[in-house]
Design an enzyme around this catalytic site. Structure first.
Site, mmCIF file in Angstrom:
data_model
loop_
_atom_site.group_PDB
_atom_site.id
_atom_site.type_symbol
_atom_site.label_atom_id
_atom_site.label_comp_id
_atom_site.label_asym_id
_atom_site.label_seq_id
_atom_site.Cartn_x
_atom_site.Cartn_y
_atom_site.Cartn_z
ATOM 1 C CE LYS A 158 -3.531 0.091 2.818
ATOM 2 N NZ LYS A 158 -4.354 -0.020 4.057
ATOM 3 N N GLY A 164 -8.049 5.656 -2.210
ATOM 4 C CA GLY A 164 -8.797 5.349 -3.414
ATOM 5 C C GLY A 164 -8.317 4.132 -4.162
ATOM 6 C CG HIS A 208 -13.361 -0.856 4.197
ATOM 7 N ND1 HIS A 208 -12.513 -0.371 3.235
ATOM 8 C CD2 HIS A 208 -13.564 0.171 5.051
ATOM 9 C CE1 HIS A 208 -12.232 0.898 3.488
ATOM 10 N NE2 HIS A 208 -12.866 1.245 4.596
ATOM 11 C CG HIS A 234 -7.810 -2.431 -3.618
ATOM 12 N ND1 HIS A 234 -7.903 -3.378 -2.632
ATOM 13 C CD2 HIS A 234 -6.871 -2.878 -4.495
ATOM 14 C CE1 HIS A 234 -7.049 -4.360 -2.879
ATOM 15 N NE2 HIS A 234 -6.421 -4.089 -4.004
ATOM 16 N NE ARG A 296 -10.508 12.175 1.648
ATOM 17 C CZ ARG A 296 -11.230 11.078 1.450
ATOM 18 N NH1 ARG A 296 -12.529 11.102 1.684
ATOM 19 N NH2 ARG A 296 -10.667 9.954 1.039
#
Length: 648
Positions: A158, A164, A208, A234, A296
């Site tokens: 990662k 994203g 998730h 993903h 955010r």
């Protein structure tokens, strides 16, 4: 409270912020690029300022131009939305240095969570469980490979910056590690300007689940969880709140862990703490680990709003204006269930390739909340994310909410671009998803079935023939009337690369017989249709892009003038074309080079993602028609292969 704010974003999130600001009596300033001069968010705002060219680096990433626009228009604060500059601490500091308010967390908080490796170390200190992995600074490939060996395959590479799904690769065995590492680093460098990566243990049945938090700089509360396990490449597809199967014990544990994470960095505003959960043995309090914190507002925030009754954008504005937390933890509660489906312009059967096009027809059902940044006639640009809308539904139970989601998707009409609408409908009807048995691998396991494009039946094709002749319009009392003209009309339609020849016979006003692969009798029945005597819930729409039949799914047809001379179609099998508009990032081959089926030929960058173009067969490179750095249109020839014996 502010009297005027500037929104440093575009599309649906800019429109979403404008809606709340308007409801609060706050005036808004939009910014726009050349590509967005006539965009919906520009039309909605009280004022709009042009800030540059279509590429994000020339417009929405130009912090100095955005700040100058705010000062010139008298805006007191800047709302960043999500993406672009929303998690850029340097921009936050520049905004504050200009005497403006940044509607979001501090630069220090963003920096603390901006790099995944440092964030995990910080969370571990705060007592938040983290996934086993390597988060060190040593980026030597051999060292990273050794770390992967020590963690145990499968592992996940990662990028330490961004999100994203960019710069992320799953590796199942040591033999594939180096190639995956090179690809992940290249994509991370392009997307974030930082090619550093971390290595994590890949959880075999992962879910998730993320927790919405909100802080005032000192204290924080959580607004419960969202399940975002339905993902492809993903990237999230359908989100829901609350998570199916969640227990009160685990909800409390996760919620308090998320609050500890937010308070550890003095967080102010809306944020999301993302966890990876091992769902192989149900949801257990000892089986969740911190992944990252998004500093955010999230794309999927509306499902949290639906179950809590909270307007998160209103909270953002109030806290940024100096108010404390609007509600205490004990005052927050869950009401019912909510889903959000992301409607994209993308070609699902072709591997979810982002698509472009002009939206000739666009209708959302009144039964769902539709957050969108486009209108009929707008163009899906290759410069930005191809999202058309987010459809949000709410119900008293998960079953009711899911039924409403399927109903909302069935009632959504889009023409002018290929979309993932049929894919979303299949997901909403998937038995595993319906039972709440979800994990991030669900789509991948059933991808062949889910991605299969629905085929229009002969009845839909007959309706399209009427649409092509203008005989579908129930508002026209003379439709189908014939005088001194043949009562039979031939129609040729193009459908998915196939030519359809049909004959329409007018039997009476509003009654027709259509002959093609099959023969059907059609009759207008009020605002609907009867086909062979049966009432069907179909709608026919004629538009600039052709004719669309909406009947559960959307079927697009293009009328063909029979006098047109059609050139022989289909490029040779060795002709490699751009599947979409984009930037040629890398070319791996040269003229005369022998390649095998599956070899990488080039990388095309489009809509913030990298797409590898591979050889479809063995051969020799006859022509390389582009160079790295070239901007190409969809269908442009890039590389030509010839058979090995031809080259000899």
């Amino acid at each position: 409270m502010f009297s005027k704010i500037l929104i440093a974003n575009r599309g649906e999130i800019a429109c979403r912020v404008i809606d709340t600001a308007r409801a609060m009596g706050v005036r808004t300033v939009a910014v726009y690029s050349d590509a967005d001069a006539r965009a919906r968010h520009v039309a909605m705002a009280d004022e709009a300022v042009h800030i540059g060219g279509p590429a994000p680096k020339d417009s929405y990433l130009r912090g100095e131009a955005i700040i100058e626009a705010a000062r010139a228009t008298g805006a007191q604060a800047i709302h960043p939305g999500y993406g672009f500059l929303s998690e850029n601490p340097d921009f936050v500091e520049a905004v504050e240095a200009a005497g403006l308010v940044f509607i979001g967390p501090s630069a220090d908080a963003i920096r603390a969570m901006g790099l995944k490796d440092a964030a995990k170390a910080l969370m571990s200190e705060a007592g938040v469980p983290v996934v086993p992995g390597y988060h060190g600074e040593n980026q030597d490939p051999e060292h990273l490979s050794g770390a992967a060996d020590a963690i145990g395959y499968p592992v996940l590479i990662k990028a330490v910056a961004g999100g994203g799904g960019k710069g992320m690769r799953k590796v199942d065995a040591p033999s594939g590690f180096m190639e995956a590492l090179e690809s992940a680093k290249g994509e991370a460098a392009t997307a974030f300007g930082n090619d550093a990566v971390l290595i994590e243990k890949f959880v075999e049945k992962p879910r998730h689940i993320e927790v919405q938090v909100f802080g005032d700089g000192t204290r924080a509360v959580h607004l419960f969880e969202r399940d975002c396990s339905l993902q492809r490449r993903h990237q999230k597809v359908i989100e829901e709140a609350p998570a199916p199967g969640m227990t009160e014990e685990m909800r409390n544990e996760m919620g308090m862990a998320a609050v500890r994470a937010a308070e550890a960095i003095g967080y102010a505003g809306a944020g999301t703490v993302e966890f990876i959960v091992d769902g192989s043995d149900g949801l257990r309090p000892d089986r969740f680990w911190f992944m990252e914190m998004n500093t955010r507002l999230q794309v999927e925030h509306p499902v949290t709003e639906a179950i809590t009754g909270v307007d998160l954008v209103e909270w953002q504005l109030r806290v940024a204006a100096g108010e404390g937390l609007p509600m205490a933890q004990q005052d927050l509660a869950i009401d019912g269930h909510a889903f959000e489906a992301r409607l994209y312009a993308e070609d699902v059967p072709k591997g979810f390739l982002p698509a472009t096009g002009t939206l000739a027809h666009l209708v959302f059902p009144a039964t769902a909340r539709a957050d969108t940044g486009v209108r009929p006639g707008d163009t899906i640009s290759p410069w930005y994310d191809p999202m058309i809308a987010k459809l949000i539904v709410h119900g008293p139970t998960r079953a009711v909410a899911l039924a409403r989601l399927e109903q909302a998707l069935a009632g959504t009409q889009v023409a002018g671009s290929v979309t993932n609408l049929a894919f979303l409908r299949k997901l909403a009807r998937h038995p595993g998803f319906g039972a709440g048995d979800v994990d991030t691998g669900l789509i991948g396991r059933d991808l062949e079935t889910l991605a299969a494009e629905p085929v229009a039946c002969t009845r839909s094709r007959s309706l399209a023939a009427l649409g092509a002749l203008g005989l579908h319009d129930t508002a026209d009392p003379l439709a189908g009337f014939a005088l001194w003209t043949p009562l039979e009309q031939a129609v040729r339609l193009e459908y998915r690369g196939e030519s359809l020849d049909l004959v329409v016979e007018t039997l009476a006003p509003g009654r027709f017989r259509v002959r093609g692969e099959a023969v059907h009798e059609l009759e207008r029945d009020g605002d609907g249709w009867r086909i062979d005597g049966a009432v069907v819930p179909a709608q026919v729409v004629r538009h600039d892009a052709g004719v669309s039949v909406f009947w559960g799914n959307a079927y697009g047809f293009e009328p063909v003038d029979p006098l047109d001379v059609v050139a022989e179609g289909g490029a040779a099998a060795g002709r490699i074309e751009a599947p979409m508009p984009g930037l040629v990032k890398t070319v791996f081959v040269a003229v005369g080079q022998a390649v095998a089926k599956g070899d990488r030929l080039a990388v095309l960058e489009a809509m913030k993602m990298e797409h590898t173009l591979s050889a479809g067969r063995d051969g020799v490179v006859a022509e390389v028609m582009v160079k790295a750095g070239a901007q190409v249109e969809a269908g442009a020839a890039l590389i030509v292969l010839e058979e090995a014996e031809e080259a000899a």
